[in-house]
Write a protein that holds these residues in place. Structure first.
Motif, PDB file in Angstrom:
ATOM      1  N   ALA A  20       0.840  -1.203   0.000  1.00  0.00           N
ATOM      2  CA  ALA A  20       0.000   0.000   0.000  1.00  0.00           C
ATOM      3  C   ALA A  20       0.873   1.250   0.000  1.00  0.00           C
ATOM      4  CB  ALA A  20      -0.919  -0.014   1.217  1.00  0.00           C
ATOM      5  N   GLU A  21       1.920   1.234   0.818  1.00  0.00           N
ATOM      6  CA  GLU A  21       2.847   2.365   0.881  1.00  0.00           C
ATOM      7  C   GLU A  21       3.510   2.610  -0.471  1.00  0.00           C
ATOM      8  OE1 GLU A  21       7.286   2.717   2.599  1.00  0.00           O
ATOM      9  OE2 GLU A  21       5.773   2.256   4.131  1.00  0.00           O
ATOM     10  N   GLN A  22       3.976   1.548  -1.117  1.00  0.00           N
ATOM     11  CA  GLN A  22       4.665   1.683  -2.390  1.00  0.00           C
ATOM     12  C   GLN A  22       3.739   2.176  -3.501  1.00  0.00           C
ATOM     13  OE1 GLN A  22       7.749   1.490  -3.704  1.00  0.00           O
ATOM     14  NE2 GLN A  22       8.538   1.497  -1.609  1.00  0.00           N
ATOM     15  N   LEU A  23       2.508   1.706  -3.500  1.00  0.00           N
ATOM     16  CA  LEU A  23       1.571   2.165  -4.530  1.00  0.00           C
ATOM     17  C   LEU A  23       1.359   3.671  -4.440  1.00  0.00           C
ATOM     18  CD1 LEU A  23      -0.994  -0.758  -4.473  1.00  0.00           C
ATOM     19  CD2 LEU A  23       0.391  -0.062  -6.439  1.00  0.00           C
ATOM     20  N   GLU A  38      -7.080  -9.770  10.539  1.00  0.00           N
ATOM     21  CA  GLU A  38      -6.676  -9.445  11.904  1.00  0.00           C
ATOM     22  C   GLU A  38      -7.354  -8.174  12.398  1.00  0.00           C
ATOM     23  OE1 GLU A  38      -2.886 -10.313  13.500  1.00  0.00           O
ATOM     24  OE2 GLU A  38      -2.115 -11.044  11.583  1.00  0.00           O
ATOM     25  N   SER A  39      -7.282  -7.989  13.732  1.00  0.00           N
ATOM     26  CA  SER A  39      -7.944  -6.840  14.363  1.00  0.00           C
ATOM     27  C   SER A  39      -7.053  -5.615  14.414  1.00  0.00           C
ATOM     28  CB  SER A  39      -8.377  -7.209  15.790  1.00  0.00           C
ATOM     29  OG  SER A  39      -9.239  -8.318  15.790  1.00  0.00           O
ATOM     30  N   HIS A  40      -5.753  -5.803  14.173  1.00  0.00           N
ATOM     31  CA  HIS A  40      -4.794  -4.708  14.285  1.00  0.00           C
ATOM     32  C   HIS A  40      -4.302  -4.301  12.897  1.00  0.00           C
ATOM     33  CE1 HIS A  40      -4.520  -5.732  18.579  1.00  0.00           C
ATOM     34  NE2 HIS A  40      -4.441  -6.992  18.183  1.00  0.00           N
ATOM     35  N   PRO A  41      -3.908  -3.041  12.720  1.00  0.00           N
ATOM     36  CA  PRO A  41      -3.244  -2.663  11.472  1.00  0.00           C
ATOM     37  C   PRO A  41      -2.011  -3.539  11.266  1.00  0.00           C
ATOM     38  CG  PRO A  41      -3.819  -0.712  12.740  1.00  0.00           C
ATOM     39  CD  PRO A  41      -4.087  -1.888  13.627  1.00  0.00           C
ATOM     40  N   PRO A  42      -1.600  -3.752  10.026  1.00  0.00           N
ATOM     41  CA  PRO A  42      -0.479  -4.659   9.750  1.00  0.00           C
ATOM     42  C   PRO A  42       0.764  -4.361  10.582  1.00  0.00           C
ATOM     43  CG  PRO A  42      -1.568  -4.069   7.712  1.00  0.00           C
ATOM     44  CD  PRO A  42      -2.197  -3.236   8.787  1.00  0.00           C
ATOM     45  N   TYR A  43       1.411  -5.434  11.031  1.00  0.00           N
ATOM     46  CA  TYR A  43       2.601  -5.310  11.856  1.00  0.00           C
ATOM     47  C   TYR A  43       3.629  -6.336  11.404  1.00  0.00           C
ATOM     48  CZ  TYR A  43       0.137  -9.135  14.263  1.00  0.00           C
ATOM     49  OH  TYR A  43      -0.541 -10.298  14.541  1.00  0.00           O
ATOM     50  N   PRO A  67      -2.937   3.823  12.404  1.00  0.00           N
ATOM     51  CA  PRO A  67      -4.223   3.914  11.690  1.00  0.00           C
ATOM     52  C   PRO A  67      -4.391   5.201  10.890  1.00  0.00           C
ATOM     53  CG  PRO A  67      -4.559   3.067  13.906  1.00  0.00           C
ATOM     54  CD  PRO A  67      -3.123   3.477  13.833  1.00  0.00           C
ATOM     55  N   GLU A  68      -3.875   6.299  11.414  1.00  0.00           N
ATOM     56  CA  GLU A  68      -4.056   7.572  10.708  1.00  0.00           C
ATOM     57  C   GLU A  68      -3.326   7.602   9.373  1.00  0.00           C
ATOM     58  OE1 GLU A  68      -1.123   8.358  14.192  1.00  0.00           O
ATOM     59  OE2 GLU A  68      -3.017   7.267  13.840  1.00  0.00           O
ATOM     60  N   TRP A  69      -2.248   6.814   9.235  1.00  0.00           N
ATOM     61  CA  TRP A  69      -1.545   6.787   7.951  1.00  0.00           C
ATOM     62  C   TRP A  69      -2.478   6.308   6.846  1.00  0.00           C
ATOM     63  CZ3 TRP A  69      -0.561   3.344   4.102  1.00  0.00           C
ATOM     64  CH2 TRP A  69       0.404   3.696   3.158  1.00  0.00           C
ATOM     65  N   LEU A  77      -8.770   0.624   4.831  1.00  0.00           N
ATOM     66  CA  LEU A  77      -8.262  -0.468   5.650  1.00  0.00           C
ATOM     67  C   LEU A  77      -9.431  -1.205   6.293  1.00  0.00           C
ATOM     68  CD1 LEU A  77      -5.917  -2.007   6.991  1.00  0.00           C
ATOM     69  CD2 LEU A  77      -5.929  -0.253   8.789  1.00  0.00           C
ATOM     70  N   ARG A  78      -9.634  -2.446   5.898  1.00  0.00           N
ATOM     71  CA  ARG A  78     -10.750  -3.234   6.416  1.00  0.00           C
ATOM     72  C   ARG A  78     -10.205  -4.339   7.314  1.00  0.00           C
ATOM     73  NH1 ARG A  78     -15.327  -3.691   1.661  1.00  0.00           N
ATOM     74  NH2 ARG A  78     -14.943  -1.644   0.686  1.00  0.00           N
ATOM     75  N   LEU A  79     -10.247  -4.099   8.613  1.00  0.00           N
ATOM     76  CA  LEU A  79      -9.781  -5.068   9.591  1.00  0.00           C
ATOM     77  C   LEU A  79     -10.910  -6.028   9.963  1.00  0.00           C
ATOM     78  CD1 LEU A  79      -7.740  -2.666  11.909  1.00  0.00           C
ATOM     79  CD2 LEU A  79      -6.899  -4.062  10.007  1.00  0.00           C
ATOM     80  N   ASP A  80     -10.550  -7.129  10.596  1.00  0.00           N
ATOM     81  CA  ASP A  80     -11.533  -8.159  10.974  1.00  0.00           C
ATOM     82  C   ASP A  80     -12.371  -8.590   9.775  1.00  0.00           C
ATOM     83  OD1 ASP A  80     -10.970  -8.333  13.808  1.00  0.00           O
ATOM     84  OD2 ASP A  80     -11.831  -6.311  13.955  1.00  0.00           O
ATOM     85  N   THR A  81     -11.746  -8.609   8.614  1.00  0.00           N
ATOM     86  CA  THR A  81     -12.458  -8.932   7.371  1.00  0.00           C
ATOM     87  C   THR A  81     -11.726 -10.053   6.652  1.00  0.00           C
ATOM     88  OG1 THR A  81     -13.164  -6.620   7.165  1.00  0.00           O
ATOM     89  CG2 THR A  81     -13.331  -8.006   5.198  1.00  0.00           C
ATOM     90  N   THR A  82     -12.442 -11.108   6.334  1.00  0.00           N
ATOM     91  CA  THR A  82     -11.842 -12.271   5.688  1.00  0.00           C
ATOM     92  C   THR A  82     -12.256 -12.352   4.231  1.00  0.00           C
ATOM     93  OG1 THR A  82     -11.872 -13.485   7.772  1.00  0.00           O
ATOM     94  CG2 THR A  82     -11.615 -14.784   5.754  1.00  0.00           C
ATOM     95  N   ALA A  83     -11.273 -12.427   3.343  1.00  0.00           N
ATOM     96  CA  ALA A  83     -11.551 -12.673   1.925  1.00  0.00           C
ATOM     97  C   ALA A  83     -11.784 -14.166   1.751  1.00  0.00           C
ATOM     98  CB  ALA A  83     -10.387 -12.207   1.070  1.00  0.00           C
ATOM     99  N   THR A  84     -12.913 -14.523   1.160  1.00  0.00           N
ATOM    100  CA  THR A  84     -13.277 -15.938   1.048  1.00  0.00           C
ATOM    101  C   THR A  84     -13.109 -16.491  -0.356  1.00  0.00           C
ATOM    102  OG1 THR A  84     -15.592 -15.318   0.686  1.00  0.00           O
ATOM    103  CG2 THR A  84     -14.907 -15.764   2.954  1.00  0.00           C
ATOM    104  N   ALA A  85     -13.066 -15.643  -1.372  1.00  0.00           N
ATOM    105  CA  ALA A  85     -12.927 -16.140  -2.750  1.00  0.00           C
ATOM    106  C   ALA A  85     -12.514 -15.003  -3.667  1.00  0.00           C
ATOM    107  CB  ALA A  85     -14.229 -16.762  -3.241  1.00  0.00           C
TER     108      ALA A  85
END
Length: 406
Positions: A20-23, A38-43, A67-69, A77-85
Motif C-alpha cells: 500500500a505504501e509503495q503504490l 486481523e484486528s490490528h493494522p499490519p505489523y 491507523p491515521e496513515w 483499511l478493512r480489519l476483521d475482514t476475511t476474503a473468502t474467494a
C-alpha cells in the motif's frame, strides 16, 4: 492507471502494508483497499518471537503504519475482514459477510500459518502456536506463570522462543526430529553450533525425538509422550514445526501453485491482473535461475516495491538475494543467499565456530559461493552478496583466512 481504477490487497502483514505504501509512493491515485482478517493494522512478525517476548518492544513499536496513515493516504483499511474467494471472471473479491469488492489489480499477500502435527492433544489448553500478536502475548503471559515448557520443533521460531523462555527463567525441553536443530536450513555442522548454544544456556535439547502425543489432564496439556513412551512433563507446549503458505484463495481461483503461488520475475501470477508477494510467492528468481519461496521478513519488506511497479503496468524485476536473521541469547546472525534443499554443498568456516564468532560459506562443487552466514561478525553482508552475485569460484583456503579481505 486512471484515477477511477481499483486496487485491492488481501493480507494483514508487512508485505500488505508496504505494498500500500509503495503504490502511493509510486503515485497511484486510484481506489486502494486493504483487506485483513486481523484486528490490528499490519505489523511485523519477527518481534513476536524476539523482542516482544523479551519485553523489549510493544505492538506499537513494530506496527508498520499507525491507523491515521491509512486515512491520510486514502487507503480503505478493512480489519476483521476475511476474503473468502477471488472471482477472476468478474474481478471481484468475496468477503465473509457476503459482500464483494471489485478490483482492476489484485495483490495476494496472505502469508502463512503454523503447520499442525497429526497427533492427539494439539487442541488442548496450554498448547501454543506463534503467528499473531495475540499468540505472542499469550506466551508472554505464560512466561510469568509457568515453570516448564516443551517446544516441539528446533527451527527458527522454536529456538527463538526457547531463548526468550530461558531468559524468563523457564525450564525448557526442545524436541527435534533431526540430528541437530536447524539441520534442514543450515546442515549438521552449523546446526551443531546452535545445539551447543542452547545446551550452554541450560536447555534440555533432545534430537532424534519422535512425538506420539501431547498428554492432557482434564483438557489441559501436562506433557509430551514420545514414541518410545518417554513422557516429558510440562506446564505448556509450543508447536513450532514449520509453516504452510495460505494459498487457498489462489487455488480456488485456479491460479497455478507449487510450493506457493507461482509468480514470474516481476511477481506477477499467470493472471496479469494479480500479483503475489511475501510468504506465498513462489518466484522464478533471475539470479538463482530457479523457483524459490522464502518465508522471511526481508521478502515481505522488499518485494512490495517491485509488486507495486508491476501492478502499475511498468517493467520490474525482483532480484534480491534471500536474507534472514536471528537473535538468540548473545548470538546474532545474518544469512544471505540460497542453498536448495538437498543440494550438495561444502562449508568453509572463517573465524571461531566454537566461540560463536565466525562467517560460514556454502560452496557448490565449482567453489562458487551459494550463501554466507555471519555469526556475531558484522558489516560483511554486502561483501557476501558480492561473492554470490559475481558467480566466480572462490579459493576455499583464502576464504577461510580472516586476515585476507573478503
Amino acid at each position: 492507471m486512471t484515477e477511477d481504477s481499483r486496487f485491492v490487497i488481501v493480507g494483514g502483514g508487512l508485505a500488505a502494508a508496504k505494498l500500500a505504501e509503495q503504490l502511493r509512493a509510486q503515485e497511484y491515485t486510484g481506489a486502494l483497499t486493504l483487506i485483513s482478517a486481523e484486528s490490528h493494522p499490519p505489523y511485523e512478525r519477527p518481534p513476536l518471537s524476539k523482542d516482544h517476548l523479551l519485553g523489549k518492544k510493544a505492538l506499537v513499536d513494530f506496527t508498520v503504519h499507525p491507523p491515521e496513515w491509512y486515512r491520510e493516504h486514502e487507503v480503505d483499511l478493512r480489519l476483521d475482514t476475511t476474503a473468502t474467494a477471488v472471482d477472476r471472471a468478474t474481478k471481484t473479491v468475496a468477503l465473509h459477510d457476503g459482500s464483494t469488492v471489485p478490483y482492476d489489480r489484485l495483490a495476494l499477500a496472505t502469508g502463512s500459518r503454523p503447520r499442525r502435527l497429526p497427533i492427539p492433544g494439539t487442541d488442548a489448553a496450554g498448547v501454543y502456536e506463534l503467528r499473531t500478536i495475540e499468540q505472542s502475548d499469550a506466551l508472554l503471559t505464560l512466561f510469568g506463570a509457568a515453570h516448564r515448557l516443551v517446544v516441539i520443533g528446533g527451527g527458527w521460531i522454536g529456538l527463538e522462543v526457547t531463548a526468550a523462555a530461558r531468559e524468563a527463567g523457564l525450564e525448557v525441553t526442545v524436541l527435534e526430529a533431526e540430528d541437530v536443530p536447524l539441520q534442514a536450513a543450515l546442515g549438521r555442522q552449523i546446526g551443531a553450533v546452535f545445539a551447543d548454544l542452547h545446551g550452554d544456556h541450560g536447555v534440555d535439547l533432545r534430537c532424534g525425538a519422535r512425538v506420539a502425543e501431547i498428554v492432557t489432564t482434564d483438557g489441559r496439556a501436562t506433557g509430551v509422550r514420545l514414541t518410545d513412551d518417554t513422557v516429558i512433563e510440562a506446564d505448556a507446549v509450543l508447536l513450532a514445526v514449520g509453516a504452510r503458505p495460505n494459498v487457498e484463495l489462489a487455488v480456488d481461483a485456479d491460479l497455478p501453485t507449487g510450493e506457493g503461488v507461482l509468480v514470474d520475475e516481476s511477481l506477477a501470477t499467470s493472471d496479469p491482473s494479480i500479483v503475489a508477494v511475501g510468504d506465498i510467492a513462489d518466484q522464478q528468481h533471475p539470479l538463482l535461475g530457479r523457483r524459490i519461496r522464502v518465508e522471511h521478513w526481508a521478502n515481505a519488506l522488499n518485494q512490495p516495491e517491485v509488486a507495486a511497479t508491476t501492478m502499475l503496468g511498468r517493467p520490474a524485476v525482483y532480484d534480491r538475494l534471500p536474507y534472514f536473521f536471528t537473535d538468540q541469547y548473545d548470538l546474532g546472525m545474518e544469512y544471505t543467499g540460497y542453498v536448495a534443499p538437498g543440494q550438495d554443498a561444502s562449508i568453509v568456516i572463517r573465524g571461531d565456530a566454537a566461540g560463536r564468532r565466525f562467517v560460514a560459506f556454502w560452496l557448490d562443487s565449482g567453489n562458487r559461493v551459494l550463501a554466507g552466514m555471519n555469526v556475531n561478525v558484522w558489516d560483511v553482508t554486502d561483501r557476501i552478496k558480492e561473492l554470490i552475485v559475481t558467480g566466480r569460484p572462490a579459493d576455499p583456503q583464502r576464504l577461510a583466512d580472516p586476515d585476507i579481505e573478503l
